[in-house]
Design an enzyme around this catalytic site. Structure first.
Site, PDB file in Angstrom:
ATOM      1  N   ASP A  83      17.552 -38.234 -28.216  1.00 59.95           N
ATOM      2  CA  ASP A  83      16.164 -37.873 -28.473  1.00 59.95           C
ATOM      3  C   ASP A  83      15.986 -37.528 -29.943  1.00 59.95           C
ATOM      4  O   ASP A  83      16.907 -36.996 -30.573  1.00 59.95           O
ATOM      5  CB  ASP A  83      15.733 -36.674 -27.616  1.00 59.95           C
ATOM      6  CG  ASP A  83      14.216 -36.570 -27.567  1.00 59.95           C
ATOM      7  OD1 ASP A  83      13.595 -37.245 -26.725  1.00 59.95           O
ATOM      8  OD2 ASP A  83      13.641 -35.841 -28.407  1.00 59.95           O
ATOM      9  N   ARG A 142      11.805 -46.757 -24.851  1.00 63.13           N
ATOM     10  CA  ARG A 142      11.978 -46.018 -23.586  1.00 63.13           C
ATOM     11  C   ARG A 142      12.407 -46.954 -22.453  1.00 63.13           C
ATOM     12  O   ARG A 142      11.955 -46.793 -21.322  1.00 63.13           O
ATOM     13  CB  ARG A 142      10.702 -45.280 -23.180  1.00 63.13           C
ATOM     14  CG  ARG A 142      10.350 -44.119 -24.070  1.00 63.13           C
ATOM     15  CD  ARG A 142      11.130 -42.865 -23.681  1.00 63.13           C
ATOM     16  NE  ARG A 142      10.971 -41.829 -24.689  1.00 63.13           N
ATOM     17  CZ  ARG A 142      10.163 -40.780 -24.555  1.00 63.13           C
ATOM     18  NH1 ARG A 142       9.466 -40.614 -23.477  1.00 63.13           N
ATOM     19  NH2 ARG A 142      10.091 -39.892 -25.516  1.00 63.13           N
ATOM     20  N   ARG A 172      12.214 -42.431 -17.126  1.00 62.75           N
ATOM     21  CA  ARG A 172      11.737 -42.008 -15.806  1.00 62.75           C
ATOM     22  C   ARG A 172      11.111 -43.097 -14.957  1.00 62.75           C
ATOM     23  O   ARG A 172      10.916 -42.902 -13.763  1.00 62.75           O
ATOM     24  CB  ARG A 172      10.750 -40.849 -15.962  1.00 62.75           C
ATOM     25  CG  ARG A 172      11.440 -39.544 -16.268  1.00 62.75           C
ATOM     26  CD  ARG A 172      10.482 -38.535 -16.803  1.00 62.75           C
ATOM     27  NE  ARG A 172       9.909 -39.047 -18.037  1.00 62.75           N
ATOM     28  CZ  ARG A 172       9.047 -38.385 -18.793  1.00 62.75           C
ATOM     29  NH1 ARG A 172       8.620 -37.196 -18.425  1.00 62.75           N
ATOM     30  NH2 ARG A 172       8.585 -38.909 -19.908  1.00 62.75           N
ATOM     31  N   TYR A 181       6.722 -31.287 -34.918  1.00 65.17           N
ATOM     32  CA  TYR A 181       7.226 -30.498 -33.779  1.00 65.17           C
ATOM     33  C   TYR A 181       7.693 -29.117 -34.239  1.00 65.17           C
ATOM     34  O   TYR A 181       7.464 -28.113 -33.563  1.00 65.17           O
ATOM     35  CB  TYR A 181       8.384 -31.232 -33.085  1.00 65.17           C
ATOM     36  CG  TYR A 181       7.900 -32.346 -32.187  1.00 65.17           C
ATOM     37  CD1 TYR A 181       7.382 -32.062 -30.923  1.00 65.17           C
ATOM     38  CD2 TYR A 181       7.932 -33.668 -32.596  1.00 65.17           C
ATOM     39  CE1 TYR A 181       6.916 -33.072 -30.094  1.00 65.17           C
ATOM     40  CE2 TYR A 181       7.469 -34.689 -31.778  1.00 65.17           C
ATOM     41  CZ  TYR A 181       6.960 -34.382 -30.520  1.00 65.17           C
ATOM     42  OH  TYR A 181       6.491 -35.370 -29.706  1.00 65.17           O
ATOM     43  N   ARG A 202      18.741 -37.480 -13.213  1.00 68.99           N
ATOM     44  CA  ARG A 202      18.039 -36.284 -13.684  1.00 68.99           C
ATOM     45  C   ARG A 202      17.857 -35.206 -12.607  1.00 68.99           C
ATOM     46  O   ARG A 202      17.531 -34.069 -12.916  1.00 68.99           O
ATOM     47  CB  ARG A 202      16.693 -36.688 -14.289  1.00 68.99           C
ATOM     48  CG  ARG A 202      16.836 -37.280 -15.684  1.00 68.99           C
ATOM     49  CD  ARG A 202      16.983 -36.204 -16.761  1.00 68.99           C
ATOM     50  NE  ARG A 202      15.694 -35.544 -16.976  1.00 68.99           N
ATOM     51  CZ  ARG A 202      15.378 -34.358 -16.500  1.00 68.99           C
ATOM     52  NH1 ARG A 202      16.230 -33.674 -15.775  1.00 68.99           N
ATOM     53  NH2 ARG A 202      14.179 -33.839 -16.747  1.00 68.99           N
TER      54      ARG A 202
HETATM   55  O1  CP3 Z   1      15.278 -45.683 -24.119  1.00 71.72           O
HETATM   56  C1  CP3 Z   1      14.991 -45.169 -25.227  1.00 71.72           C
HETATM   57  O2  CP3 Z   1      13.983 -45.506 -25.875  1.00 71.72           O
HETATM   58  C2  CP3 Z   1      15.973 -44.219 -25.872  1.00 71.72           C
HETATM   59  C3  CP3 Z   1      15.761 -42.832 -25.654  1.00 71.72           C
HETATM   60  C4  CP3 Z   1      14.621 -42.060 -26.296  1.00 71.72           C
HETATM   61  C5  CP3 Z   1      14.102 -40.895 -25.707  1.00 71.72           C
HETATM   62  N1  CP3 Z   1      13.238 -40.324 -26.584  1.00 71.72           N
HETATM   63  C6  CP3 Z   1      14.481 -40.373 -24.388  1.00 71.72           C
HETATM   64  C7  CP3 Z   1      13.623 -39.377 -23.733  1.00 71.72           C
HETATM   65  C8  CP3 Z   1      13.977 -42.223 -27.518  1.00 71.72           C
HETATM   66  C9  CP3 Z   1      14.108 -43.350 -28.543  1.00 71.72           C
HETATM   67  C10 CP3 Z   1      13.112 -41.105 -27.694  1.00 71.72           C
HETATM   68  C11 CP3 Z   1      12.306 -40.880 -28.899  1.00 71.72           C
HETATM   69  C12 CP3 Z   1      11.356 -39.770 -28.907  1.00 71.72           C
HETATM   70  N2  CP3 Z   1      11.483 -38.523 -28.384  1.00 71.72           N
HETATM   71  C13 CP3 Z   1      10.127 -39.806 -29.596  1.00 71.72           C
HETATM   72  C14 CP3 Z   1       9.638 -40.970 -30.415  1.00 71.72           C
HETATM   73  C15 CP3 Z   1       9.080 -42.039 -29.547  1.00 71.72           C
HETATM   74  C16 CP3 Z   1       7.791 -41.658 -28.906  1.00 71.72           C
HETATM   75  O3  CP3 Z   1       7.755 -41.633 -27.670  1.00 71.72           O
HETATM   76  O4  CP3 Z   1       6.839 -41.434 -29.651  1.00 71.72           O
HETATM   77  C17 CP3 Z   1       9.490 -38.574 -29.429  1.00 71.72           C
HETATM   78  C18 CP3 Z   1       8.140 -38.158 -29.973  1.00 71.72           C
HETATM   79  C19 CP3 Z   1      10.367 -37.763 -28.664  1.00 71.72           C
HETATM   80  C20 CP3 Z   1      10.145 -36.342 -28.276  1.00 71.72           C
HETATM   81  C21 CP3 Z   1      10.126 -36.149 -26.828  1.00 71.72           C
HETATM   82  N3  CP3 Z   1      11.190 -36.347 -25.994  1.00 71.72           N
HETATM   83  C22 CP3 Z   1       9.040 -35.697 -26.047  1.00 71.72           C
HETATM   84  C23 CP3 Z   1       7.656 -35.361 -26.589  1.00 71.72           C
HETATM   85  C24 CP3 Z   1       9.482 -35.633 -24.730  1.00 71.72           C
HETATM   86  C25 CP3 Z   1       8.721 -35.093 -23.547  1.00 71.72           C
HETATM   87  C26 CP3 Z   1       7.603 -35.947 -23.171  1.00 71.72           C
HETATM   88  C27 CP3 Z   1       8.086 -37.199 -22.508  1.00 71.72           C
HETATM   89  O5  CP3 Z   1       7.702 -38.295 -22.921  1.00 71.72           O
HETATM   90  O6  CP3 Z   1       8.834 -37.020 -21.550  1.00 71.72           O
HETATM   91  C28 CP3 Z   1      10.822 -36.098 -24.707  1.00 71.72           C
HETATM   92  C29 CP3 Z   1      11.701 -36.223 -23.524  1.00 71.72           C
HETATM   93  C30 CP3 Z   1      12.397 -37.528 -23.330  1.00 71.72           C
HETATM   94  N4  CP3 Z   1      13.035 -38.266 -24.289  1.00 71.72           N
HETATM   95  C31 CP3 Z   1      12.568 -38.203 -22.078  1.00 71.72           C
HETATM   96  C32 CP3 Z   1      13.347 -39.343 -22.331  1.00 71.72           C
HETATM   97  C33 CP3 Z   1      13.843 -40.337 -21.319  1.00 71.72           C
HETATM   98  C34 CP3 Z   1      12.093 -37.695 -20.723  1.00 71.72           C
HETATM   99  C35 CP3 Z   1      12.955 -36.566 -20.341  1.00 71.72           C
HETATM  100  C36 CP3 Z   1      13.125 -36.423 -18.850  1.00 71.72           C
HETATM  101  O7  CP3 Z   1      13.990 -37.104 -18.289  1.00 71.72           O
HETATM  102  O8  CP3 Z   1      12.421 -35.580 -18.270  1.00 71.72           O
END
Ligand code: CP3
Length: 358
Positions: free
Chosen positions: A90, A41, A45, A167, A54
């Site tokens: 994602d 990540r 954010r 999920y 965003r």
């Molecule tokens: O920079 C990076 O690491 C690359 C981008 C990336 C995102 N998600 C962007 C994202 C990666 C590698 C992921 C993987 C991801 N997504 C996982 C595995 C890693 C982990 O955190 O366990 C999982 C479980 C998800 C599913 C997911 N995506 C959830 C549960 C959520 C909502 C909760 C949260 O953490 O915000 C997301 C949204 C998400 N994916 C955001 C980002 C930057 C936030 C979205 C926003 O801008 O509001």
């Protein structure tokens, strides 16, 4: 990178043509000048610049617009000076072409519109062509690779089958995974069918990312730590082995999960060149027990909410535990948390570089 310096001080060991990037060499457990670092990540954010984008586009629009996804990916590398980029996307994006429906609701996380409840739902899943339906991710990758320093490799990624299935069955995030595990225990043939669909799709998706320029891939099995070792071996491991065996040979695979202390040995057997470790395990003794594999981790992301001196103490400890052995990639045990100050992340990257350069 200023090329004049290379010509002034030619270094055979750092020739782009002969030597792979630092991060790739560490994945292969080759000796390195210093420990590479990137952060899960690293684009997200916690960055005001990301939040500004965003304000204008939704999360799914951002992922689906290669120009913007590439910009966000590259900005994280420039801002934080990490040793690898990770494509902005994602793990849940494939759920759209699979046909279960996906939305992200502000504050609530992901919502799956038509969760899987039975064998009929599994049979109805759409086995899709990854290039046709997720081609925008491949386009983002090509754009990023075009602008990236060749010494900074791009990581492609996908969700691992268990985490994706969780999920799809829960309908969103979960605490206890009741529906997922009940499905697994009571509908075992349908469970294996679902995992087979997901693992095949995941290998094809990662291979398409590799063909577009990803040099390393990471499988996120974020929630698999909710299983007992025996259940992991029965319900998950064969599918992880199939996923990993299906990935283009020669490309390093990072096999990541959290809460996996009791599963690490089975995860290693299922495959991967690098095993992700979270902060619940001690890096030194855990790596010792795992043996001949690289490891990635394992700072607690919450440490980045504290003071530089606390960050230093914990980082020094991890580096001490890694003991200069080839094959350590510094990372957090899970993603950067949204309230993290950008300055603390920059400090961590500088610190790891300073403490491990020899
Ligand atoms: O920079 C990076 O690491 C690359 C981008 C990336 C995102 N998600 C962007 C994202 C990666 C590698 C992921 C993987 C991801 N997504 C996982 C595995 C890693 C982990 O955190 O366990 C999982 C479980 C998800 C599913 C997911 N995506 C959830 C549960 C959520 C909502 C909760 C949260 O953490 O915000 C997301 C949204 C998400 N994916 C955001 C980002 C930057 C936030 C979205 C926003 O801008 O509001």
């Amino acid at each position: 990178m200023p090329t004049e310096h290379k010509n002034l001080f030619p270094s055979p060991s750092l020739d782009d043509k002969q030597v792979e990037p630092l991060f790739v060499r560490a994945c292969r457990r080759q000796p390195v000048e210093r420990t590479p670092i990137w952060l899960m990540r690293q684009a997200g954010r916690f960055q005001p610049e990301y939040r500004a984008i965003r304000e204008k586009v939704s999360f799914l629009e951002l992922c689906g617009t290669p120009q913007l996804a590439a910009e966000v990916t590259l900005f994280a590398v420039e801002q934080l000076k990490v040793d690898a980029a990770i494509i902005f996307a994602d793990i849940l994006l494939p759920l759209v072409p699979l046909g279960v429906g996906l939305k992200f609701e502000r504050g609530d996380g992901p919502v799956i519109e038509r969760p899987i409840t039975c064998a009929t739902d599994v049979a109805r899943l759409n086995i899709f062509d990854v290039q046709e339906h997720l081609g925008y991710v491949m386009d983002s990758i090509k754009l990023v690779v075009k602008s990236l320093d060749p010494q900074i490799p791009l990581i492609g990624f996908a969700g691992a089958a268990f985490t994706l299935a969780s999920y799809m069955i829960e309908g969103g995030s979960s605490r206890n995974f009741e529906k997922t595990k009940t499905f697994m225990y009571t509908q075992e043939p349908a469970w294996h069918d679902l995992m087979t669909v997901l693992s095949g799709m995941t290998s094809r998706y990662l291979n398409a990312q590799i063909n577009s320029g990803a040099r390393v891939v990471q499988l996120f099995d974020s929630w698999v730590g909710c299983l007992s070792p025996e259940d992991y071996r029965r319900y998950v491991a064969p599918h992880m082995k199939a996923t990993i065996d299906g990935i283009t040979p020669g490309v390093p695979v990072i096999h990541f999960g959290t809460g996996t202390a009791t599963l690490l040995d089975s995860m290693k057997k299922a495959g991967g060149d690098v095993i992700g470790l979270d902060w619940r395990v001690e890096l030194g003794s855990t790596w010792e027990a795992l043996g001949d594999v690289a490891v990635q981790g394992n700072l607690d992301p919450v440490i980045l909410l504290s003071e530089p001196k606390d960050i230093r103490t914990q980082t020094e400890r991890i580096i001490r535990e890694a003991n200069g052995k080839a094959g350590h990639i510094f990372n957090l045990g899970h993603g950067i948390l949204p309230p993290t100050p950008v300055g603390n992340v920059k400090y961590l990257v500088e610190l790891v570089k300073e403490l491990t350069t020899h």
